[in-house]
Structure formats: structure tokens, C-alpha cells
Write an enzyme that holds these catalytic residues in place. Sequence first.
Site: not given
Ligand code: SUG
Length: 452
Positions: A25-26, A28, A138-139, A175, A252, A376
Amino acid sequence: MPAQEVNFDGLVGPTHNYAGLSLGNVASMTHGGGTSHPREAALQGLAKMKFLADLGLPQAVLPPQERPSITVLRSFGFGGADDAAVLAVTARQAPEILAACSSASSMWVANAATVTPSVDAADGRVPFPPANLIAKFHRSIEPPQTQRTLRAIFHDEANFAVHDPLPGGQALGDEGAANHTRFAPTHAMSGLHFFVYGHRAFGSKSDEGPRKFPSRQSFESFAAICRRHQLSEASTVFAQQSPEVIDAGVFHNDVISVGNENVLLYHEGAFVQTHGVIDELRRSFRALSGGTDLIPIEVPRDLVPLADAVSSYLFNSQIVTLAPGRMALIAPANCAETPSVKAYIETLLAAPRTPLREVHYFDLKQSMHNGGGPACLRLRVVLNDDELAALPPGVRLNDKSYSALVAWVNQHYREQLTAADLADPCLLDESRRALDELTQLLGLGAIYPFQL
Ligand code: SUG
């Protein structure tokens, strides 16, 4: 029976922070270690909800999770006389675990569950399988609370069925709705379900997947959800997300395509053999809907390069129906700041061949810096009149609840947070006070471990 799409938006939690937790996730990865602004984040989310409610669209809220999760920290053996001691020992011995257990990631409720409307269900109820989110630690700690929260809101078992998350670890990585799109001539009608997976857990060759970043959603998880929801073969289409886009930061499917009713907006490179996928969707939709045509809108690479699609989050816009044949794009402000994307949107809105007629840009930068755009932040739930009436009224957003939530955020949320603040026991107390008051505002009763 009439039915409407209700957007349930996740409220940003008081510990919103940038910990760089999501490889692939670029946003993040880029913003990890920065200073976050939880109050601004929560108010930005509420402003989007209020705008949609003012458009006349049913809008509701989902509460955040308790963070840091002392329950999870204790389960890892971090002990102490009280919760402050648990925080202190974790901060000293494993700050990275404290950061992961403090993420406000439950705000991205598109990942909470894969919901299909009761009109498509064999038992006539709306199923809610909380996503296991196994791909990121973390998720992966979200599902137990997601299930408790969904049970509190969708408690009426005559209308709703809150399932258990899928077991099976990585092989059944799920997800939620971020990789699921439902097409129907109108929300109330039977729909075609489009499931986009990143990989097959069984029987695929090692050279078929992404090379740089991990795929999160398996084929097998969506196949299991289809079986559990008893969706017929004729009402489902599966497609593999292109490994190339995963490697470009599309973690995603909702970062590379978005649908609403009979419209699908997608990037040319979104899927493996994109044109074959679109042909199958067209055929299946036509057959299922009794002759309505799908309107696929392909965004070509030479107008919007993949990198611009990912940085602007064009495809994480929401598409909402304002009136029959009239739809709006609810887009991140970043789209207006990306010349290729802005020009593309202008051309799209001027073209008469699609129902997309207006665009509204939203500043959601606090969430965007962690990779979470407008889509999201919302879970789409199509509800008929009986189902709508079975919701606790407090979760609906209207002028009164909006004002109450804004006052609640202003009272309880910090202006800014850094990694060092996560060890502060006052932050835990403040967050619990905030959540306790929130459950009263929403009329949910006790849902958090600290309340039970
Ligand atoms: O899962 N970011 C989430 C973003 C989710 C976006 N959701 C959708 N595309 N539907 C993830 O990557 C980053 C948290 C951090 O780095 O502190 C984070 O969890």
C-alpha cells in the site's frame, strides 16, 4: 419490496496514526512515521458522510475499534498490574507490536465484510461474513470486534445473519467488499456479483502472481463466500486482478475499479485479460437482468497512467445514484490535483454515453495518507424497508446525529499523534471514554472488551 443502498461509513478512531504497516500500500509505506491528525481525520470522514446524506442518500456510521487493543497485547503475554503497565512493557519490549495494535485501520470498513442483499439470498436474510483480513497482522485482529459490532447493529435475526469469519489462514485470505462489486439495474433488483481475487491458494504456478508486493485476496475465500451465501453460478463472475497492478500498489480491487448499478469504471490494466472479463460481465449481466446492458467505462493507460491512478485514487471514488440515469462521482481531492485524472474526469462527465453527470471532490487526506479513499471508508449495504426499520436508529446519519458526532470528535480527539504517543496511558483512557460515549450516542449498548 423497495430497497436502497445504505452507505455505512467507518468513523475514524482516536488513535489514527501513520505506522507504515501495509507493505504493498504505497501511501501507507510513504507516510509511515509521520505525524497524524486524528481530529481532522474524523471530521473529514464525517463531512463526506454529511454531504451524501444531504444528497438524500441513506447514510449510517460504524463505530471504530478499541485501540490500542489491550486484549490482544495481553494475549501475547505482555502483562502487568493494570493496562498502563501492559502498555509500558509493550512499548519497551516491542514498539512495533504496540503500533500494530494501535492502528485505527477499522475505519476502512469496505474491508469489514462482503455483504450481499437479501434479494439475492436463498434464506431471504442479509449475510455479513466479517473479513478475516489475515494478510496484515494489524488488520487480522479486527474480525472479533467487527463481528460484535455487526451483531449489535444487525441484531434482528429475522432479517440479518452475521456469520463467522472464514477460517483457513492465508489460503482463505479475505479482504471483504473491497474486492466485491454488485451490479443490478437498480439496487432493489437481483444482482450480479463480481469477485476479484489476487491469487489462487491451490494449484497455481509460482510465476503467475505479483513479484514485488503480496496479493491479499484468494480465489478460495470468495468461492467459500459464494457457497455460504448460496449465490447461483449464473449470478457470479470471478476475475483475477492483474499481478502488474498489485505490484504498482493496487492492494485491493477498489483501487483500480468501481461499480454502481449497471456501471463499471475500470482501468485498462485492472484484470488478467481485462477484455475477456468485461465480455463475461456483459453477457452475465444481460442474462441475469433480462436484457439491461452493463455500461463498462474503460480508462485507458495513455489517458491515465497506472501511477496516476494509484496516487490519485480515482478508482476509489464512490459512484452514487442521484436519480434514475443520473450518477455522481464522489472523488478524493487528489484527483483534482492530478492533471491527467482531472482532465479525464472532465471528459467523462461531458460524454453523453454514461450516467455519470457530476463530480464532488473531498479532502480525505488524513485517511488517504494511509491508503484509504472515499470508497474504502464505506460499506455498501442494500436494505429493503423492513431491514432499514430493523436498524438501531442511532446509527443513521442526519443533521442531529452529525452535529452530535462532530461535537463528540471535538471533545475527545487529539489534534495530532506521533508513534511515541501510542505508549501514553492517557491516550488509552481518552479513547475508551470516547468509545463509551459513542456507544451511547449510537444506541448500541456495550460492544467493546472494556465495557463487557
Ligand atoms: O489495509 N491501510 C489500509 C487501507 C485500507 C484501504 N481499504 C480499501 N482499499 N478498501 C490497508 O492497507 C495502513 C495503516 C498504517 O500504515 O498505519 C493501513 O492499514
